[in-house]
Scaffold this active site. Structure first.
Site, PDB file in Angstrom:
ATOM      1  N   HIS A  79       0.824  -1.213   0.000  1.00  0.00           N
ATOM      2  CA  HIS A  79       0.000   0.000   0.000  1.00  0.00           C
ATOM      3  C   HIS A  79       0.859   1.265   0.000  1.00  0.00           C
ATOM      4  O   HIS A  79       0.507   2.258  -0.641  1.00  0.00           O
ATOM      5  CB  HIS A  79      -0.969  -0.014   1.189  1.00  0.00           C
ATOM      6  CG  HIS A  79      -1.865  -1.215   1.197  1.00  0.00           C
ATOM      7  ND1 HIS A  79      -2.397  -1.765   2.344  1.00  0.00           N
ATOM      8  CD2 HIS A  79      -2.307  -1.995   0.168  1.00  0.00           C
ATOM      9  CE1 HIS A  79      -3.129  -2.819   2.023  1.00  0.00           C
ATOM     10  NE2 HIS A  79      -3.081  -2.982   0.719  1.00  0.00           N
ATOM     11  N   HIS A 238      -9.805  -1.399  -4.506  1.00  0.00           N
ATOM     12  CA  HIS A 238      -8.611  -1.799  -3.751  1.00  0.00           C
ATOM     13  C   HIS A 238      -7.721  -2.727  -4.567  1.00  0.00           C
ATOM     14  O   HIS A 238      -6.491  -2.649  -4.480  1.00  0.00           O
ATOM     15  CB  HIS A 238      -8.956  -2.456  -2.412  1.00  0.00           C
ATOM     16  CG  HIS A 238      -7.708  -2.729  -1.628  1.00  0.00           C
ATOM     17  ND1 HIS A 238      -7.056  -1.741  -0.925  1.00  0.00           N
ATOM     18  CD2 HIS A 238      -6.927  -3.832  -1.540  1.00  0.00           C
ATOM     19  CE1 HIS A 238      -5.942  -2.245  -0.412  1.00  0.00           C
ATOM     20  NE2 HIS A 238      -5.837  -3.513  -0.770  1.00  0.00           N
ATOM     21  N   ASP A 242      -3.807  -2.184  -5.290  1.00  0.00           N
ATOM     22  CA  ASP A 242      -2.764  -3.210  -5.179  1.00  0.00           C
ATOM     23  C   ASP A 242      -1.946  -3.298  -6.464  1.00  0.00           C
ATOM     24  O   ASP A 242      -0.716  -3.380  -6.430  1.00  0.00           O
ATOM     25  CB  ASP A 242      -3.393  -4.583  -4.903  1.00  0.00           C
ATOM     26  CG  ASP A 242      -3.776  -4.779  -3.447  1.00  0.00           C
ATOM     27  OD1 ASP A 242      -3.266  -4.044  -2.581  1.00  0.00           O
ATOM     28  OD2 ASP A 242      -4.586  -5.685  -3.177  1.00  0.00           O
ATOM     29  N   HIS A 265      -1.688  -9.985  -6.425  1.00  0.00           N
ATOM     30  CA  HIS A 265      -0.278  -9.596  -6.302  1.00  0.00           C
ATOM     31  C   HIS A 265       0.648 -10.487  -7.126  1.00  0.00           C
ATOM     32  O   HIS A 265       1.524 -10.002  -7.836  1.00  0.00           O
ATOM     33  CB  HIS A 265       0.166  -9.649  -4.837  1.00  0.00           C
ATOM     34  CG  HIS A 265      -0.459  -8.610  -3.976  1.00  0.00           C
ATOM     35  ND1 HIS A 265      -0.341  -7.260  -4.208  1.00  0.00           N
ATOM     36  CD2 HIS A 265      -1.226  -8.714  -2.862  1.00  0.00           C
ATOM     37  CE1 HIS A 265      -0.994  -6.587  -3.277  1.00  0.00           C
ATOM     38  NE2 HIS A 265      -1.541  -7.450  -2.449  1.00  0.00           N
TER      39      HIS A 265
END
Length: 305
Positions: A79, A238, A242, A265
Site C-alpha cells: 500500500h 482496492h 494493489d 499480487h
C-alpha cells in the site's frame, strides 16, 4: 525536463503491524537522484536494505514482501508502494523498526497524507519512465493480466469472487491514471478479508494486527464493518490500488495500458517480470519537454504546491 522526485523533509508516523499487532515506527527520508525506492529494516543490526525490485517480491496469504538473498524479508509493502506510484516518488528511503510496514487503515491514504506532509521536491535529474512497446500477457487458469502500448497509464480491472457481498458491488473499474485520480478515486479503498480466515490465522498467532480498523471484513454473506464501505465498489478499487503498487516494484512509473481479470499480487508481479524480461517489449524514456509528457504524469497542483 521532467525531473525525478523525492521528499522535502523527513516525516515519521506510527501504526500497527498486521502480523505482530505491535507498534511500528515508520520514517520516510528524502534520497538523492537515482537512489530509487529503498525499504530499510532498522530493527536488525546492522540495518538491512531492500531496494524495490520485481524479482525480490514474494506474495503471501497476508501481504506482499520483499525478500533478499539471505531470505530476510520486509512485509506489507504494497500500500505504501502504491502511494509512491500515485505521487510519482522516484527516490526515497523507507525505514521501519520492525519486520513490516504498518497496516494503517488498510488503504494507501495515510501514506499519501504522510508524503504530502513531507512535501515533494524535484531533483535536477531526468525522471525515467518504462514505456510499453509490445503487448505482454500472463495467465493463470482463468485469471490474466496484460500490458499494451498506450500513451498514458490506464487501468481496467475486473474481479469475480463469487461472494454475495462482493457480487452485489460493481466488479469492474477502469480509469486513466493521474495523481489526482489516484488520490481521489483509489487511495482510500481498503484491503478486505474474510472473518473465518482472520480468526483462523489469529488462532495460530498470525495476523494479530488484523481488525475492523484496517480492513473491510466480510463473513459468508455481508460486510461486517459498522461503517460499511467507503465506495460502493471499494473491493475492485482496492484491487486496482494493489496493482498500482505491484507494478511500481520496478521503481518507475509505466506508460502503457494495464488490463486484468481476477488478478492479484502474484500475477501482477508475474506480468511485470514478463515485461522486463522481454527486451523488445519496453524501453526507458525521459522527457525534455513537459508538453510531450502523457497527461497521466502531469504533476497535480496539490503535490508540487
Amino acid at each position: 525536463m521532467i525531473k525525478q522526485r523525492t521528499l522535502k523533509r523527513i516525516v515519521q508516523a506510527t501504526g500497527v503491524g498486521l502480523h505482530t499487532g505491535k507498534k511500528v515506527t515508520l520514517t520516510l527520508r528524502p534520497a538523492s537522484a537515482n537512489t530509487g525506492v529503498i525499504y530499510r529494516r532498522t530493527d536488525l543490526n546492522p540495518p538491512v536494505d531492500f531496494p524495490a525490485d520485481a524479482k525480490s517480491v514474494r506474495d503471501t496469504m497476508l501481504c506482499t514482501c520483499l525478500v533478499n538473498e539471505h531470505d530476510v524479508r520486509i512485509s506489507t509493502v504494497e500500500h505504501l508502494n502504491a502511494a509512491l506510484a500515485g505521487l510519482g516518488i522516484d527516490n526515497i528511503v523507507i525505514e521501519v523498526d520492525a519486520p513490516e510496514i504498518p497496516i494503517m487503515d488498510g488503504s494507501a491514504a495515510p501514506f499519501v497524507y504522510l508524503l504530502l506532509d513531507a512535501g515533494i521536491e524535484e531533483l535536477n535529474c531526468a525522471k525515467k519512465f518504462v514505456r510499453i512497446k509490445e503487448t505482454v500477457r500472463v495467465e493463470d487458469g482463468d485469471k490474466w493480466a496484460e500490458f499494451k502500448p498506450f500513451n498514458g497509464f490506464s487501468l481496467d480491472f475486473t474481479i469475480d469472487f463469487n461472494h454475495p457481498a462482493i457480487d452485489a458491488s460493481t466488479q469492474r473499474y477502469a480509469m486513466n491514471f493521474s495523481a489526482d485520480a489516484f488520490m481521489r478515486q483509489i487511495s482510500r479503498a481498503r484491503t478486505f478479508g474474510f472473518m473465518r480466515d482472520i480468526e483462523y490465522l489469529q488462532s495460530r498467532g498470525l495476523c494479530l494486527g488484523g481488525s475492523f480498523d484496517c480492513a473491510i471484513v466480510v463473513d459468508d454473506y455481508r460486510v461486517l464493518n459498522e461503517d460499511g464501505l467507503r465506495f460502493e465498489d471499494e473491493f475492485v478499487r482496492h484491487k486496482m490500488l494493489d496493482a498500482i503498487g505491484d507494478l511500481f516494484m520496478c521503481g518507475h512509473n509505466i506508460i502503457g495500458a494495464f488490463t486484468a481479470f481476477k488478478s492479484g499480487h502474484a500475477l501482477n508481479n508475474k506480468l511485470l517480470q514478463a515485461v522486463l524480461a522481454k527486451q523488445e517489449a519496453w524501453e526507458y524514456v525521459t522527457f525534455e519537454d513537459e508538453a510531450e509528457l502523457p497527461l497521466a504524469f502531469k504533476a497535480p497542483s496539490t503535490v508540487l504546491a
